[in-house]
Design an enzyme around this catalytic site. Structure first.
Site, mmCIF file in Angstrom:
data_model
loop_
_atom_site.group_PDB
_atom_site.id
_atom_site.type_symbol
_atom_site.label_atom_id
_atom_site.label_comp_id
_atom_site.label_asym_id
_atom_site.label_seq_id
_atom_site.Cartn_x
_atom_site.Cartn_y
_atom_site.Cartn_z
ATOM 1 N N ASP A 34 43.205 58.789 45.287
ATOM 2 C CA ASP A 34 42.179 57.771 45.493
ATOM 3 C C ASP A 34 40.895 58.475 45.907
ATOM 4 O O ASP A 34 40.930 59.620 46.376
ATOM 5 C CB ASP A 34 42.593 56.776 46.577
ATOM 6 C CG ASP A 34 41.941 55.413 46.396
ATOM 7 O OD1 ASP A 34 42.629 54.467 45.995
ATOM 8 O OD2 ASP A 34 40.719 55.305 46.635
ATOM 9 N N ASN A 87 45.531 53.603 37.333
ATOM 10 C CA ASN A 87 45.264 52.296 37.916
ATOM 11 C C ASN A 87 43.852 52.145 38.464
ATOM 12 O O ASN A 87 43.334 51.032 38.540
ATOM 13 C CB ASN A 87 46.286 52.055 39.041
ATOM 14 C CG ASN A 87 45.909 50.922 39.954
ATOM 15 O OD1 ASN A 87 45.981 49.754 39.586
ATOM 16 N ND2 ASN A 87 45.480 51.268 41.174
ATOM 17 N N TYR A 153 33.086 45.456 32.006
ATOM 18 C CA TYR A 153 34.477 45.466 32.450
ATOM 19 C C TYR A 153 35.410 45.108 31.296
ATOM 20 O O TYR A 153 36.416 45.781 31.054
ATOM 21 C CB TYR A 153 34.647 44.475 33.598
ATOM 22 C CG TYR A 153 36.015 44.479 34.233
ATOM 23 C CD1 TYR A 153 36.295 45.327 35.304
ATOM 24 C CD2 TYR A 153 37.027 43.634 33.787
ATOM 25 C CE1 TYR A 153 37.557 45.330 35.911
ATOM 26 C CE2 TYR A 153 38.284 43.631 34.377
ATOM 27 C CZ TYR A 153 38.540 44.482 35.438
ATOM 28 O OH TYR A 153 39.783 44.492 36.015
ATOM 29 N N LYS A 157 38.297 47.431 29.509
ATOM 30 C CA LYS A 157 39.706 47.039 29.524
ATOM 31 C C LYS A 157 40.256 46.855 28.112
ATOM 32 O O LYS A 157 41.441 47.112 27.862
ATOM 33 C CB LYS A 157 39.892 45.773 30.362
ATOM 34 C CG LYS A 157 39.563 45.969 31.848
ATOM 35 C CD LYS A 157 40.447 47.035 32.485
ATOM 36 C CE LYS A 157 40.220 47.154 33.989
ATOM 37 N NZ LYS A 157 41.132 48.124 34.630
ATOM 38 N N ILE A 186 44.538 39.219 40.643
ATOM 39 C CA ILE A 186 45.520 39.567 41.667
ATOM 40 C C ILE A 186 44.814 39.581 43.022
ATOM 41 O O ILE A 186 43.654 40.015 43.124
ATOM 42 C CB ILE A 186 46.137 40.950 41.376
ATOM 43 C CG1 ILE A 186 46.660 41.009 39.932
ATOM 44 C CG2 ILE A 186 47.249 41.259 42.364
ATOM 45 C CD1 ILE A 186 47.735 40.009 39.587
ATOM 46 N N THR A 188 43.836 41.195 45.639
ATOM 47 C CA THR A 188 43.649 42.574 46.108
ATOM 48 C C THR A 188 42.268 42.701 46.760
ATOM 49 O O THR A 188 41.450 41.777 46.684
ATOM 50 C CB THR A 188 43.733 43.573 44.947
ATOM 51 O OG1 THR A 188 42.545 43.445 44.129
ATOM 52 C CG2 THR A 188 44.960 43.325 44.080
#
Length: 246
Positions: A34, A87, A153, A157, A186, A188
Site C-alpha cells: 500500500d 486491487n 474511472y 475499469k 462496497i 469501504t
C-alpha cells in the site's frame, strides 16, 4: 493456499485488507502492499500476531519501478510468487468529460489502469519462473457500464477487463490464470467522503437493498485465486447486489 505467496496491492484498507486477512487465515504468505505505510505495517503486524505470515512493502502502484520492486521483494522473501491481487485504486476526479482536467484524467488512468499493466508485467514474469499462478484484477461494475461524472474511472475499469482477457489468452497454456472482479458499491473508506443522502442513493441502485461488504468481495477473490477455480480464466465476475441486472 497454505504456504503460497500472495501479493495484494491497496491492502491497508477495504477490500484489500479483507482479502489479506482471508489469505493469511488460510496459511498463505501475504505481502501487504500500500502507499499508506502506517496502516500497512499495522495490518502485517496484526496478521503475524494472529499466527499468520505477512510482510509490508510500500508501493506506489503508478510507478513501474516500484511494482517491479514489489514483485522482487515477494520472491526474495518467500521464494516464489503464486497469487497477485491487483486491487489498489482511486475514485479520481468527478466531472463531466468536457470539464475534467487533464491532470485528473491522467491520475486516474495512471493509478487505476497503468498500474495493472505494470503489475501483470512483473507478476507474470515471476510466475513463469515457478510454474504458474493466478492473478485477480479488481475492476468494477463500471468496467461494464458508464457512470455520470466518472469518465476516467469507468475508462480505466473497462481497460482492466481488456487487459485481463488478453493476459489470460497469452498465458493460460503456461498455467497462469487471470480473472477480473467487478464489485458494486462496497462500504469501504473510498465512500467515507460521501454524505448520508448520497450513500442512500447508492444503496437504492442495488436491488439487494444495501452496499456490499469487503469480506464478501474477498471470498470471490480467494476462490478465483485458489485451485477450486482451476478451469476459470479470462472471466469477469460482477459482485454487485444485482446492480448490472437492471
Amino acid at each position: 493456499m497454505k504456504d503460497k505467496t500472495v501479493i495484494i496491492t491497496g491492502a491497508a484498507s477495504g477490500i484489500g485488507k479483507a482479502a489479506a486477512l482471508l489469505f493469511a487465515s488460510a496459511g498463505a504468505n501475504v505481502v501487504v502492499s500500500d502507499i499508506h505505510e502506517q496502516e500497512g505495517i499495522k495490518l502485517a503486524e496484526e496478521i503475524c500476531a494472529q499466527g499468520g505470515k505477512a510482510s509490508f512493502f510500500r508501493t506506489d502502484v503508478a510507478i513501474a519501478a516500484q511494482m517491479e520492486a514489489l514483485v522482487s521483494f515477494a520472491v526474495k522473501t518467500y521464494g516464489k510468487l503464486d497469487v497477485a491481487v491487483n486491487n489498489a485504486g482511486i475514485g479520481g476526479e468527478q466531472n463531466p468529460i468536457a470539464d475534467m482536467s487533464i491532470e485528473g484524467w491522467q491520475q486516474v488512468i495512471s493509478v487505476n489502469l497503468n498500474s495493472l499493466f505494470y503489475g501483470m508485467k512483473y507478476q507474470i514474469f515471476a510466475m513463469l519462473q515457478s510454474g504458474g499462478g493466478s492473478i485477480v484484477n479488481i475492476s468494477s461494475i463500471l468496467g461494464a457500464v458508464g457512470f455520470l461524472g466518472s469518465g476516467g474511472y469507468s475508462a480505466a475499469k473497462h481497460g482492466i477487463i481488456g487487459l485481463t482477457q488478453t493476459a489470460a489468452l497469452e498465458y493460460s497454456a503456461q498455467n497462469i490464470r487471470v480473472n477480473a472482479v467487478g464489485p458494486g458499491f462496497i462500504d469501504t473508506p473510498l465512500l467515507n467522503a460521501l454524505d448520508a443522502q448520497v450513500k442512500n442513493q447508492l444503496v437504492a441502485m442495488h436491488p439487494i437493498g444495501r452496499l456490499g461488504k469487503s469480506e464478501e468481495v474477498a471470498e470471490l477473490i480467494f476462490w478465483l485465486a485458489s485451485d477450486k477455480s482451476s478451469f476459470v480464466t479470462g472471466s469477469y465476475y460482477p459482485i454487485d447486489g444485482g446492480y448490472l441486472a437492471k
